[in-house]
Design an enzyme around this catalytic site. Structure first.
Site, PDB file in Angstrom:
ATOM      1  N   LEU A   7       0.861  -1.180   0.000  1.00 37.41           N
ATOM      2  CA  LEU A   7       0.000   0.000   0.000  1.00 37.41           C
ATOM      3  C   LEU A   7       0.896   1.229   0.000  1.00 37.41           C
ATOM      4  O   LEU A   7       1.815   1.327   0.818  1.00 37.41           O
ATOM      5  CB  LEU A   7      -0.904  -0.009   1.227  1.00 37.41           C
ATOM      6  CG  LEU A   7      -1.980   1.085   1.326  1.00 37.41           C
ATOM      7  CD1 LEU A   7      -3.124   0.606   2.215  1.00 37.41           C
ATOM      8  CD2 LEU A   7      -1.430   2.395   1.892  1.00 37.41           C
ATOM      9  N   ILE A   8       0.630   2.154  -0.915  1.00 39.39           N
ATOM     10  CA  ILE A   8       1.439   3.366  -1.050  1.00 39.39           C
ATOM     11  C   ILE A   8       0.522   4.579  -0.904  1.00 39.39           C
ATOM     12  O   ILE A   8      -0.531   4.647  -1.548  1.00 39.39           O
ATOM     13  CB  ILE A   8       2.154   3.426  -2.416  1.00 39.39           C
ATOM     14  CG1 ILE A   8       2.917   2.123  -2.684  1.00 39.39           C
ATOM     15  CG2 ILE A   8       3.096   4.629  -2.480  1.00 39.39           C
ATOM     16  CD1 ILE A   8       3.568   2.061  -4.057  1.00 39.39           C
ATOM     17  N   GLY A  10      -0.185   8.805  -1.198  1.00 40.09           N
ATOM     18  CA  GLY A  10       0.264   9.976  -1.952  1.00 40.09           C
ATOM     19  C   GLY A  10       0.739   9.656  -3.353  1.00 40.09           C
ATOM     20  O   GLY A  10       1.837  10.046  -3.754  1.00 40.09           O
ATOM     21  N   SER A  12      -0.806  10.475  -6.368  1.00 38.76           N
ATOM     22  CA  SER A  12      -1.413  11.237  -7.466  1.00 38.76           C
ATOM     23  C   SER A  12      -0.367  11.795  -8.420  1.00 38.76           C
ATOM     24  O   SER A  12      -0.668  12.086  -9.586  1.00 38.76           O
ATOM     25  CB  SER A  12      -2.276  12.375  -6.923  1.00 38.76           C
ATOM     26  OG  SER A  12      -1.490  13.297  -6.191  1.00 38.76           O
ATOM     27  N   GLY A  14       4.349  12.577  -8.867  1.00 39.12           N
ATOM     28  CA  GLY A  14       5.690  12.547  -8.320  1.00 39.12           C
ATOM     29  C   GLY A  14       6.206  11.172  -7.936  1.00 39.12           C
ATOM     30  O   GLY A  14       5.953  10.168  -8.608  1.00 39.12           O
ATOM     31  N   ILE A  15       6.951  11.125  -6.834  1.00 39.87           N
ATOM     32  CA  ILE A  15       7.591   9.888  -6.398  1.00 39.87           C
ATOM     33  C   ILE A  15       6.552   8.809  -6.125  1.00 39.87           C
ATOM     34  O   ILE A  15       6.752   7.639  -6.470  1.00 39.87           O
ATOM     35  CB  ILE A  15       8.451  10.138  -5.152  1.00 39.87           C
ATOM     36  CG1 ILE A  15       9.593  11.108  -5.456  1.00 39.87           C
ATOM     37  CG2 ILE A  15       9.023   8.824  -4.622  1.00 39.87           C
ATOM     38  CD1 ILE A  15      10.382  11.542  -4.231  1.00 39.87           C
ATOM     39  N   GLY A  16       5.444   9.166  -5.501  1.00 39.54           N
ATOM     40  CA  GLY A  16       4.423   8.175  -5.189  1.00 39.54           C
ATOM     41  C   GLY A  16       3.868   7.514  -6.431  1.00 39.54           C
ATOM     42  O   GLY A  16       3.684   6.286  -6.475  1.00 39.54           O
ATOM     43  N   TYR A 151       8.397  22.449   8.098  1.00 38.16           N
ATOM     44  CA  TYR A 151       8.571  21.266   7.252  1.00 38.16           C
ATOM     45  C   TYR A 151       9.695  20.384   7.775  1.00 38.16           C
ATOM     46  O   TYR A 151       9.535  19.159   7.933  1.00 38.16           O
ATOM     47  CB  TYR A 151       8.849  21.690   5.813  1.00 38.16           C
ATOM     48  CG  TYR A 151       9.097  20.534   4.879  1.00 38.16           C
ATOM     49  CD1 TYR A 151       8.039  19.751   4.428  1.00 38.16           C
ATOM     50  CD2 TYR A 151      10.381  20.218   4.443  1.00 38.16           C
ATOM     51  CE1 TYR A 151       8.263  18.681   3.568  1.00 38.16           C
ATOM     52  CE2 TYR A 151      10.615  19.157   3.594  1.00 38.16           C
ATOM     53  CZ  TYR A 151       9.553  18.396   3.157  1.00 38.16           C
ATOM     54  OH  TYR A 151       9.768  17.324   2.321  1.00 38.16           O
TER      55      TYR A 151
END
Length: 279
Positions: A7-8, A10, A12, A14-16, A151
């Site tokens: 399960l991953i 984020g 939508s 980029g890296i994910g 951040y």
């Protein structure tokens, strides 16, 4: 029932997104989750181009009910969970005198407590499978950087959380790793919603160092940013290696940057380095 289910969060962009496609290509049953399913167009298109199938589901890491429903749904439908990749996050630029404590809390909610929430939900199932817990952090989780107080604080917290959890989870058969990207050319940067002109106009006495920081950071991204696909290679390494390291950097630059901190016992080298960002 799949023998390898990941399960991953984020996914939508980029890296994910790239990690989801790469995991499926490597033979894993891949549950690609995102906060807003209406933003899954790029993810579906990437999967189609790669000729892989993804199980795309909704998961908002800031909503405990959403996290629980997603994890339990995966186990109900696939029979097991072998890996969790915490990737969801959001950037933020600012300094504390010019923002509110609630601004900082919002950054922590997404980048730290979201990771804690998904980790807690997944751990019983990862223990059952002898699985893997992988979290995408940042070089900002090792080296604090100007105008990234909230951040970096969140990413520092994630690193401390995972570094502390690693030996405990390891005793129960769960491998824990953190992946530290440097500059990556992704929608993540755009998602900060950074408007330099407006930010500088509201910066007051901080305007000059902020301007220098923004210029330096934009230049770094222009010169040396990795592609999301390149960064995702390291995520898949953590997923598939026989004995993955606890801490992995996604590029030679990220390795050298974090080494400055990890070899800096008194902190002077890091402060001198980041102070140079401000002129």
């Amino acid at each position: 029932m799949s023998s390898h289910t990941v399960l991953i969060t984020g996914t939508s962009s980029g890296i994910g997104l790239e990690a989801a496609v790469a995991a499926a290509r490597a033979g894993w049953t891949t549950i690609a989750t995102l906060r807003d399913p209406e933003r899954a167009g790029a993810l579906r298109a990437a999967a189609d181009r790669a000729g892989v199938t993804l199980d795309i589901r909704q998961l908002d890491v800031t909503d405990p009910a959403s996290v629980t429903a997603a994890v339990e749904g995966v186990v109900a439908d696939h029979g097991r969970l072998d890996a969790l990749i915490n990737n969801a996050g959001a950037g933020h630029v600012g300094t504390i005198e010019n923002e509110t404590v609630d601004d900082v809390r919002r950054v922590m909610e997404v980048n730290f407590f979201g990771v804690v929430q998904t980790t807690k939900a997944a751990l019983p199932h990862l223990r059952a499978s002898g699985g893997r817990l992988i979290t995408v952090t940042s070089v900002g989780g090792v080296v604090g950087q100007p105008f990234n107080e909230a951040y970096c604080a969140a990413k520092f917290a994630v690193e401390g959380f995972m570094e502390s959890l690693a030996p405990v989870a390891g005793k129960l058969g769960v491998s824990v790793s953190v992946v530290e990207p440097g500059a990556v050319a992704t929608e993540f940067v755009n998602n900060i919603g950074l408007d330099p002109e407006r930010l500088l106009a509201a910066a007051g006495d901080y305007a000059e160092p902020l301007q220098k920081y923004v210029a330096r950071t934009q230049g770094q991204f222009a010169r040396s940013a990795q592609t999301p696909e390149q960064a995702a290679v390291t995520v898949i390494e953590a997923l598939t290696a026989e004995r993955p390291a606890f801490r992995l950097q996604t590029s030679a630059w990220a390795l050298a940057f974090t080494a400055t901190k990890l070899a800096d016992n008194d902190g002077s080298a890091v402060v001198a380095l980041t102070g140079g960002y401000l002129g």
